[in-house]
Design an enzyme around this catalytic site. Structure first.
Site, short mmCIF file in Angstrom:
data_model
loop_
_atom_site.label_atom_id
_atom_site.label_comp_id
_atom_site.label_asym_id
_atom_site.label_seq_id
_atom_site.Cartn_x
_atom_site.Cartn_y
_atom_site.Cartn_z
N PRO A 120 44.78 73.80 86.10
CA PRO A 120 45.67 74.73 86.78
C PRO A 120 45.13 75.18 88.14
CG PRO A 120 44.34 75.90 85.17
CD PRO A 120 43.77 74.50 85.28
N ASP A 140 54.34 66.85 87.56
CA ASP A 140 55.10 68.07 87.33
C ASP A 140 54.94 69.00 88.53
OD1 ASP A 140 56.01 67.30 84.89
OD2 ASP A 140 54.44 68.32 83.75
N LYS A 185 59.61 70.73 87.25
CA LYS A 185 60.59 71.65 86.68
C LYS A 185 60.21 73.04 87.12
CE LYS A 185 60.17 68.91 82.56
NZ LYS A 185 59.20 68.82 81.49
N GLY A 245 47.53 71.76 83.96
CA GLY A 245 46.73 72.22 82.83
C GLY A 245 46.36 71.06 81.92
N THR A 271 43.32 73.93 80.33
CA THR A 271 44.60 74.62 80.19
C THR A 271 44.56 76.00 80.86
OG1 THR A 271 46.34 75.16 78.63
CG2 THR A 271 44.11 75.66 77.90
N ALA A 272 45.74 76.52 81.22
CA ALA A 272 45.82 77.78 81.96
C ALA A 272 45.10 78.92 81.24
CB ALA A 272 47.28 78.15 82.21
N MET A 299 54.17 81.36 79.89
CA MET A 299 55.58 81.54 80.24
C MET A 299 56.06 82.94 79.90
SD MET A 299 56.75 77.74 79.13
CE MET A 299 55.43 77.52 77.97
C1 LIG Z 1 55.17 74.48 80.87
S1 LIG Z 1 53.72 75.44 80.66
C2 LIG Z 1 52.49 74.25 81.07
C3 LIG Z 1 51.13 74.62 80.54
C4 LIG Z 1 50.07 73.61 80.94
N1 LIG Z 1 50.26 72.35 80.28
C5 LIG Z 1 48.68 74.13 80.65
O1 LIG Z 1 47.98 73.57 79.80
O2 LIG Z 1 48.25 75.08 81.32
C6 LIG Z 1 53.82 76.46 82.10
C7 LIG Z 1 53.11 77.80 81.90
O3 LIG Z 1 51.71 77.61 81.91
C8 LIG Z 1 51.09 78.71 82.54
N2 LIG Z 1 50.43 78.24 83.75
C9 LIG Z 1 50.36 76.98 84.22
N3 LIG Z 1 49.65 76.93 85.36
C10 LIG Z 1 49.26 78.20 85.62
C11 LIG Z 1 48.50 78.81 86.65
N4 LIG Z 1 47.98 78.10 87.67
N5 LIG Z 1 48.32 80.14 86.58
C12 LIG Z 1 48.80 80.88 85.57
N6 LIG Z 1 49.53 80.37 84.58
C13 LIG Z 1 49.75 79.04 84.61
C14 LIG Z 1 52.19 79.72 82.87
O4 LIG Z 1 52.31 80.61 81.77
C15 LIG Z 1 53.39 78.82 82.99
O5 LIG Z 1 54.59 79.52 82.77
#
Ligand SMILES: C[S@@+](CC[C@H](N)C(=O)[O-])C[C@H]1O[C@@H](n2cnc3c(N)ncnc32)[C@H](O)[C@@H]1O
Length: 263
Positions: free
Chosen positions: A13, A36, A58, A90, A119-120, A173
């Site tokens: 992230p 993505d 998305k 992530g 992951t985030a 999210m």
């Molecule tokens: C569709 S999910 C994808 C998660 C991703 N696969 C992961 O492992 O982080 C999207 C959500 O991940 C979180 N997220 C992803 N990137 C982020 C970032 N740079 N900062 C904070 N939250 C993040 C948020 O909650 C966002 O709404």
């Protein structure tokens, strides 16, 4: 054993340096990169100059390319013998529809591999100096999604069980439904005084940390105009955060320091 034609790669992230060495090598070798929205975009500069870059990003509550089209695209490109990197923000296995994409690729008989990413939740905790587990204080970590595919706070979760869970809860999210998520937890018994943080744009130069007791976190996040992407972390260990931004561990080259709102 044939070489994988489709590599699902976790980009990590926010910070382009959070990708694994293996992920980076595959990105550099790819003929086609299908990515993505929530990937660190500067990573794309690592792709081969001749590589085709396809954005299927998305945004919350809006799909740029329907999932079936993404699946079809991956299969079509890989069938032509081109090496595909399916680059996901992530970790590809966390809230990223990996199972559906694997199913499509496997059904087409195409060899694939999955390369994990940061992951985030774990990046957010690490960058804020929060230990998600702690002996005697938190032996469980839950990664949950605050909203469902339509952007509504999900009723499918066992909220009473989440409220009772000893340890740390991380909600992905959660921005749009933050107030509801918090009230679902608090009305089912989670202590409103429990320390919580919302961390926005984890890993990016514009990262922000909003800290407050759980019962107040939604108000503080709204006042700070927190937007997606962000995660909510709540649990006893959040109180023991050792913000690395107050120490020397954070690299000066990362640019702006994260702002901290609240305490
Ligand atoms: C569709 S999910 C994808 C998660 C991703 N696969 C992961 O492992 O982080 C999207 C959500 O991940 C979180 N997220 C992803 N990137 C982020 C970032 N740079 N900062 C904070 N939250 C993040 C948020 O909650 C966002 O709404």
């Amino acid at each position: 054993v044939s070489e994988p034609l489709v590599s699902f790669v976790g980009a990590g992230p926010g910070d382009p340096e959070l990708i694994t060495l293996k992920g980076l090598r595959l990105l550099r070798e790819a003929d086609v990169v299908i990515h993505d929205r929530l990937i660190p975009h500067t990573l794309l500069a690592e792709a081969h100059p001749g590589a085709e870059i396809i954005d299927v990003g998305k945004s919350p509550r809006q799909h740029c390319l329907p999932q079936v089209e993404i699946n079809r695209l991956m299969v079509e490109v890989a069938r032509r013998g081109r090496r595909v990197v399916r680059l996901k923000g992530g970790d590809p296995a966390v809230f990223a529809r990996l199972a559906e994409e694997i199913e499509a690729v496997a059904a087409a008989g195409l060899p694939f591999e999955v390369v994990p990413g940061v992951t985030a939740a774990t990046a957010a905790a690490a960058l804020a100096g929060i230990s998600l587990t702690e002996r005697g204080r938190a032996s469980t970590v839950v990664f949950a999604t605050g909203t469902d595919h339509s952007g509504r706070v999900t009723t499918a979760l066992d909220w009473p069980a989440l409220a009772r869970t000893e340890g740390t809860l991380v909600f992905y999210m959660a921005v749009h439904g933050l107030e509801t998520v918090v009230s679902m937890l608090v009305t089912r018994g989670r202590h409103p005084g429990e320390p919580a943080v919302v961390i926005e744009h984890v890993g990016a130069a514009c990262e922000r940390v909003v800290a407050a007791p759980l019962g107040e976190i939604a108000d503080r996040a709204r006042e700070a105009v927190v937007t997606s992407p962000a995660v909510l972390i709540t649990g006893p260990t959040v109180a023991f955060a050792q913000p690395p931004w107050n120490g020397r561990t954070r690299r000066a080259s990362r640019g702006a320091r994260p702002s901290i709102v609240g305490s």
